[in-house]
Design a protein around this motif. Structure first.
Motif: not given
Length: 251
Positions: A24-32
């Protein structure tokens, strides 16, 4: 450049590796990135264990700093303590506007509350199994299931139908109460004000949980509201207003 730097929302992103999947890292950092700049990115775990191997390439790619925490006792999560201590140290530097706590563990409930007591924002990220206490302790809570890449159709939430949405009594009550709180005498409410009211009542609310990317799309899909676009004074942009159909003036 200095003015822009001070205008940015500075965030500290702290990840509990024991309770978070590397996928989920890519989606997480995009959301942040929607909420501010991740000026600190740290992840906590016992990196000597095989279970965290999947994280190693991800950490290098996204410049996330791994913090080693050995497990002193089997069955006890020492990672929580290390992450909490680090969070408090960062809090007292007064350099941040908010924290992103990534975990599905209820042990971070008090930490979230403590950070908010200092007037800082707390964004929580965790799986749907996350205890309600931790979810409610955050200003906003995002379920990581909605952060999967769109091409992962098996993981992506399919848009719910009007009947399914209307059958969700909790959702209906939330939308109607928020619209009522933000409405004027004619019953119309600015959609942005409705969203703010919802966030205060339910930190975990996210249109993506129902298969819609925006609140407007979700409101339209329920077929419970009238939707109206109104131009701004500049004539170049428009605002969205909604009204509970039950409040529509009778002819």
């Amino acid at each position: 450049m200095d003015a822009n730097k001070h205008a940015q929302t500075m965030l500290a992103v702290l990840i509990d590796a024991d309770n978070t999947q590397a996928s989920i890292t890519d989606g997480l950092l995009s959301e942040v990135a929607k909420y501010g700049v991740a000026s600190v990115k740290r992840i906590y775990g016992d990196w000597t264990t095989p279970s965290l191997t999947g994280w190693k390439s991800v950490l290098l790619e996204h410049s996330i700093q791994p913090i080693q925490q050995f497990r002193y006792t089997v069955g006890k999560n020492a990672t929580d303590s290390a992450m909490i201590i680090d969070a408090m140290d960062l809090l007292y530097t007064r350099r941040f506007d908010g924290f992103c706590l990534v975990s599905s563990d209820s042990d971070f409930t008090r930490l979230a509350s403590r950070i908010r007591e200092e007037g800082l924002l707390v964004y929580g990220f965790g799986e749907r199994k996350t205890p309600k206490a931790f979810v409610s302790a955050c200003d906003k809570f995002i379920y990581v299931e909605v952060l999967r890449f769109e091409e992962d159709t098996e993981q992506a939430a399919k848009p719910k139908t009007a009947n399914e949405l209307k059958g969700d009594t909790k959702l209906v009550a939330l939308l109607r109460s928020a619209a009522e709180a933000a409405s004027d005498e004619s019953g119309w409410a600015h959609l942005r004000a409705v969203g703010s009211s919802i966030a205060k009542q339910a930190p975990e609310f996210d249109p993506r949980n129902y298969g819609y990317s925006k609140l407007r799309e979700l409101a339209m899909a329920t077929k419970l509201f009238d939707i109206e676009e109104r131009p701004h004074g500049d004539g170049h942009s428009r605002s969205i207003y909604i009204r509970d159909k039950r409040k529509k003036p009778q002819k």
